[in-house]
Design a protein around this motif. Structure first.
Motif, PDB file in Angstrom:
ATOM      1  N   ARG A 196      58.854  -4.348  -0.999  1.00 34.30           N
ATOM      2  CA  ARG A 196      58.425  -3.620   0.196  1.00 34.30           C
ATOM      3  C   ARG A 196      57.778  -2.309  -0.203  1.00 34.30           C
ATOM      4  N   ASN A 197      56.762  -1.930   0.545  1.00 36.82           N
ATOM      5  CA  ASN A 197      56.055  -0.679   0.258  1.00 36.82           C
ATOM      6  C   ASN A 197      56.922   0.514   0.680  1.00 36.82           C
ATOM      7  N   PRO A 198      57.203   1.449  -0.227  1.00 36.84           N
ATOM      8  CA  PRO A 198      58.062   2.577   0.124  1.00 36.84           C
ATOM      9  C   PRO A 198      57.516   3.414   1.293  1.00 36.84           C
ATOM     10  N   HIS A 199      56.207   3.364   1.531  1.00 34.12           N
ATOM     11  CA  HIS A 199      55.632   4.134   2.643  1.00 34.12           C
ATOM     12  C   HIS A 199      55.752   3.412   3.975  1.00 34.12           C
ATOM     13  N   ALA A 200      55.930   2.085   3.933  1.00 33.97           N
ATOM     14  CA  ALA A 200      56.015   1.282   5.161  1.00 33.97           C
ATOM     15  C   ALA A 200      56.687  -0.036   4.803  1.00 33.97           C
ATOM     16  N   PRO A 201      58.004  -0.138   5.066  1.00 35.76           N
ATOM     17  CA  PRO A 201      58.790  -1.275   4.560  1.00 35.76           C
ATOM     18  C   PRO A 201      58.346  -2.653   5.077  1.00 35.76           C
ATOM     19  N   ASP A 202      57.541  -2.688   6.142  1.00 35.45           N
ATOM     20  CA  ASP A 202      57.077  -3.993   6.619  1.00 35.45           C
ATOM     21  C   ASP A 202      55.766  -4.400   5.945  1.00 35.45           C
TER      22      ASP A 202
ATOM     23  N   TYR B 258      29.075  -1.087  -3.343  1.00 35.19           N
ATOM     24  CA  TYR B 258      30.504  -0.956  -3.048  1.00 35.19           C
ATOM     25  C   TYR B 258      30.731  -0.201  -1.744  1.00 35.19           C
ATOM     26  N   LEU B 259      29.763   0.584  -1.350  1.00 28.77           N
ATOM     27  CA  LEU B 259      29.998   1.489  -0.218  1.00 28.77           C
ATOM     28  C   LEU B 259      29.309   1.037   1.056  1.00 28.77           C
ATOM     29  N   LYS B 260      28.352   0.098   0.923  1.00 24.69           N
ATOM     30  CA  LYS B 260      27.540  -0.239   2.102  1.00 24.69           C
ATOM     31  C   LYS B 260      28.348  -0.858   3.250  1.00 24.69           C
ATOM     32  N   ASP B 261      29.324  -1.689   2.930  1.00 27.47           N
ATOM     33  CA  ASP B 261      30.075  -2.349   4.009  1.00 27.47           C
ATOM     34  C   ASP B 261      31.387  -1.642   4.328  1.00 27.47           C
ATOM     35  N   LEU B 262      31.605  -0.535   3.706  1.00 28.05           N
ATOM     36  CA  LEU B 262      32.911   0.117   3.834  1.00 28.05           C
ATOM     37  C   LEU B 262      32.891   1.117   4.996  1.00 28.05           C
ATOM     38  N   THR B 263      33.062   0.592   6.198  1.00 27.09           N
ATOM     39  CA  THR B 263      32.949   1.455   7.369  1.00 27.09           C
ATOM     40  C   THR B 263      34.317   1.778   7.961  1.00 27.09           C
ATOM     41  N   SER B 264      35.366   1.284   7.323  1.00 24.71           N
ATOM     42  CA  SER B 264      36.720   1.453   7.850  1.00 24.71           C
ATOM     43  C   SER B 264      37.247   2.862   7.604  1.00 24.71           C
ATOM     44  N   GLU B 265      38.521   3.053   7.959  1.00 18.46           N
ATOM     45  CA  GLU B 265      39.212   4.310   7.688  1.00 18.46           C
ATOM     46  C   GLU B 265      39.239   4.577   6.176  1.00 18.46           C
TER      47      GLU B 265
ATOM     48  N   PRO C 167      43.960  -0.544   3.361  1.00 21.17           N
ATOM     49  CA  PRO C 167      45.251  -0.099   2.828  1.00 21.17           C
ATOM     50  C   PRO C 167      46.266  -1.236   2.870  1.00 21.17           C
ATOM     51  N   ALA C 168      47.522  -0.923   2.534  1.00 21.38           N
ATOM     52  CA  ALA C 168      48.591  -1.944   2.483  1.00 21.38           C
ATOM     53  C   ALA C 168      48.652  -2.731   3.785  1.00 21.38           C
ATOM     54  N   PHE C 169      48.699  -4.065   3.665  1.00 23.08           N
ATOM     55  CA  PHE C 169      48.777  -4.913   4.856  1.00 23.08           C
ATOM     56  C   PHE C 169      50.199  -5.405   5.051  1.00 23.08           C
TER      57      PHE C 169
ATOM     58  N   GLU D  73      47.877   6.101  10.206  1.00 25.52           N
ATOM     59  CA  GLU D  73      49.202   5.470  10.230  1.00 25.52           C
ATOM     60  C   GLU D  73      50.100   5.914   9.084  1.00 25.52           C
ATOM     61  N   GLY D  74      49.547   6.709   8.172  1.00 23.25           N
ATOM     62  CA  GLY D  74      50.337   7.193   7.045  1.00 23.25           C
ATOM     63  C   GLY D  74      50.297   6.302   5.823  1.00 23.25           C
ATOM     64  N   LEU D  75      49.306   5.427   5.747  1.00 21.55           N
ATOM     65  CA  LEU D  75      49.207   4.534   4.584  1.00 21.55           C
ATOM     66  C   LEU D  75      48.276   5.140   3.529  1.00 21.55           C
ATOM     67  N   PRO D  76      48.746   5.194   2.278  1.00 24.48           N
ATOM     68  CA  PRO D  76      47.936   5.804   1.220  1.00 24.48           C
ATOM     69  C   PRO D  76      46.666   5.004   0.914  1.00 24.48           C
ATOM     70  N   VAL D  77      45.634   5.715   0.482  1.00 26.52           N
ATOM     71  CA  VAL D  77      44.381   5.099   0.049  1.00 26.52           C
ATOM     72  C   VAL D  77      44.033   5.686  -1.314  1.00 26.52           C
ATOM     73  N   GLY D  78      43.608   4.846  -2.226  1.00 29.25           N
ATOM     74  CA  GLY D  78      43.257   5.327  -3.562  1.00 29.25           C
ATOM     75  C   GLY D  78      41.755   5.348  -3.769  1.00 29.25           C
ATOM     76  N   MET D  79      41.308   6.315  -4.579  1.00 33.64           N
ATOM     77  CA  MET D  79      39.903   6.360  -4.979  1.00 33.64           C
ATOM     78  C   MET D  79      39.830   5.885  -6.427  1.00 33.64           C
ATOM     79  N   GLN D  80      38.801   5.082  -6.712  1.00 29.72           N
ATOM     80  CA  GLN D  80      38.679   4.572  -8.062  1.00 29.72           C
ATOM     81  C   GLN D  80      37.672   5.396  -8.871  1.00 29.72           C
ATOM     82  N   ILE D  81      38.022   5.669 -10.118  1.00 32.68           N
ATOM     83  CA  ILE D  81      37.095   6.315 -11.053  1.00 32.68           C
ATOM     84  C   ILE D  81      36.912   5.365 -12.226  1.00 32.68           C
TER      85      ILE D  81
END
Lengths: 99, 480
Positions: B142-148, B267-274, B406-408, B447-455
């Motif tokens: 379970r994800n520690p940020h959101a157990p479901d 990588y960025l063209k279709d990324l219109t989400s949060e 983010p985490a589903f 919703e408080g779900l973490p998002v990572g940036m890739q380098i």
């Protein structure tokens, strides 16, 4: 359908994998979808392109040979410790050929 | 003692100042991890005896005034696909539920030589195949940020342990994103080093030309220190590289002025989400820090998923052939002949995802299909690697998302393997090219779900990647 049920059973046989009839139907569907996606690679021109079999980078020569020194093995007791069935220093398996 | 807020440097300082001993720290870490584990199922088993023995060794060195090592006393968690002598290693599979390896992976040996204390083995997708940790034979994490929600995968247990604060750092493995994606989902740092930077000896093979061991940590500095400890040529892995290992921490000076960063259009063209909004904010932060940002193109991106899943499954189908019920796996009870025993053991032992990949890999390697699939994919892989080398002739590093979302929710994507494969699009390319890449926290959704940036950086240029990630982390990431 790109892949037939017979092919699924043939591939499972090559892979030494016993599948239930439900699994055969499920994998036929999944493989079909995934292979259709993979077929898109044919859109891209690759004549004259070398295949990449390993990661390559510019670096100094790596010594791929290590010194040939004797070292102890792990011994048969330890090697057999995880075997589901073993005795007298051997792995035991069922009959190879049915008489 | 608050285990969850420790860093490598805080542990070092506490030991030197004799505020606690390594044995005290280890005892507390084991107690804390056990107590917290029911919330996430991040650990599969704990290694008390070995942990305390390592800790005693650290304390003895300190008492004698010797250098106890770069990671002295640091509680670490090890993904259960990395073998540990005398400590059960299951690979998340029913087949290896009772397997106790007779040797250590080189990365584990090196961690312990640096004084790190392995407290336990972490849950993962079976044989590291999956992006959600739901493919473990020992239950999901379970994800520690959101157990479901899922922690990501396949190194879901390692990411959850670090995020939950039960281990200071952890080792994971990455073949198509299995360190970076769970790091992103759990809000921690996850690093995939250059292919060959870390020995694969003792890493259970999934796809040998793509497999990496990499660190997870709560900050960039800790991840860099772990990499320093485990990196380097190893005679036991002929693909490990003879390359100098810089002192990464010495270069974490926060100065990224004029660093040239590429943003891949594809990588960025279709990324219109949060997720896209957070990555855009992160990029603005990098610009404010003085980085020069420009758009680049990685034109072969559209073909990466097909390329990856051909190569990865082909290699996996060969590597997984060894689990046959003879030497170290469970064995099906109902077989009368040898060949029957192989088939039934594997049929009963492997979970659905492993079977699917064995089937795919066997198909693409089978007579008549080798050239059309495997050879074709290897050629496309050359083009993908070429895209990156072209990009790196213009920029110092590339910035991208890690995952499209983010985490589903646990169970949400289980019935659609193709959708799950497609979500690996931003991470598989780095593995195919063999370049170093990492995920660094980049804010949270509403919703408080973490998002990572890739380098992503050039081969063996982890130092620059860490410098950028560290500067980004210090600036507050996307929240700035």
């Amino acid at each position: 359908m790109k892949i037939t049920e017979r092919e699924v059973r043939y591939v499972a046989d090559l892979a030494n994998l016993a599948l239930t009839d439900d699994e055969v139907r499920k994998f036929q569907h999944d493989l079909d979808e995934i292979l259709a996606h993979m077929d898109r690679l044919n859109e891209i021109q690759t004549s004259g392109v070398e295949p990449m079999t390993q990661v390559v980078y510019e670096a100094g020569e790596t010594a791929t040979l290590r010194p040939d020194r004797e070292r102890p093995g792990i011994g048969s007791e330890l090697a057999l410790a995880n075997a589901p069935l073993a005795s007298h220093g051997y792995f035991k398996v069922p009959e190879v050929i049915k008489r | 003692m608050d285990i969850s807020s420790l860093t490598v440097d805080v542990v070092k300082e506490g030991l030197q100042a004799r505020r606690f001993s390594a044995v005290e720290l280890t005892t507390e870490a084991l107690r804390h991890a056990r107590e917290e584990n029911p919330k996430t199922n991040a650990y599969l088993h704990f290694s008390d005896e070995r942990a305390l023995a390592t800790a005693r060794c650290v304390d003895e060195k300190l008492a004698r005034g010797e250098d106890p090592g770069l990671l002295a006393g640091v509680p670490v968690a090890i993904k259960d696909v990395i073998v540990t002598q005398g400590v059960r290693t299951t690979c998340g599979s029913k087949l290896l539920a009772g397997y106790v390896p007779p040797y250590d992976a080189t990365a584990v040996t090196r961690l312990e030589q640096a004084g790190a204390v392995m407290i336990g083995k972490t849950n993962c997708d079976e044989f590291a195949m999956g992006s959600s940790n739901e493919n473990s034979a020992f239950g999901p994490v379970r994800n520690p940020h959101a157990p479901d929600r899922v922690p990501g995968g396949s190194s879901g247990g390692s990411a959850a342990a670090v995020a939950q604060g039960t281990a200071v750092v952890a080792l994971g493995s990455d073949t198509g994103g299995s360190v970076r994606q769970p790091a992103s989902f759990c809000g921690v740092v996850g690093v995939t080093p250059t292919y060959g930077r870390v020995s694969r000896y003792g890493l259970t093979a999934f796809a040998s030309s793509l497999d990496h061991i990499g660190p997870l940590a709560r900050n960039v500095r800790d991840a860099a220190q772990v990499l320093r400890a485990i990196a380097g040529r190893d005679a036991l892995d002929s693909t490990s590289a003879e390359a100098p290992i810089p002192d990464y921490t010495a270069q974490l000076d926060g100065n990224v002025k004029s660093m040239k960063l590429g943003l891949p259009r594809e990588y960025l063209k279709d990324l219109t989400s949060e997720t896209g909004d957070l990555i855009s904010k992160g990029i603005e932060t990098l610009q404010k820090m003085g980085c020069e940002v420009r758009e680049i193109s990685l034109p072969t991106t559209d073909y990466a998923i097909g390329c990856y899943y051909i190569i990865a499954t082909a290699e996996a189908s060969s590597n997984l052939a060894r689990y046959d019920g003879v030497r170290y796996t469970f064995r099906s009870r109902s077989s009368e002949t040898l060949s029957d025993m192989y088939r039934k053991t594997r049929g009963e032992g492997f979970g659905a995802e492993c079977k699917r990949r064995i089937m795919l890999g066997t198909y693409v390697l089978s007579a008549g299909y080798y050239d059309a699939y495997y050879l074709k994919a290897q050629k496309v892989r050359t083009l993908i690697a070429r895209d990156f080398s072209n990009a790196f002739s213009q920029v110092d590093a590339i910035v991208a998302p890690v995952s499209p979302f983010p985490a589903f929710k646990i169970g949400e994507k289980l019935d659609d393997p193709m959708a799950m494969y497609l979500s690996d699009i931003y991470t598989i390319t780095g593995d195919l090219a063999g370049i170093p890449c990492m995920s660094v926290p980049c804010g949270k959704t509403a919703e408080g779900l973490p998002v990572g940036m890739q380098i992503l950086a050039k081969h063996f240029d982890e130092a620059r990647m860490f410098r950028l990630a560290d500067a980004f982390e210090r600036s507050g990431g996307a929240s700035n």
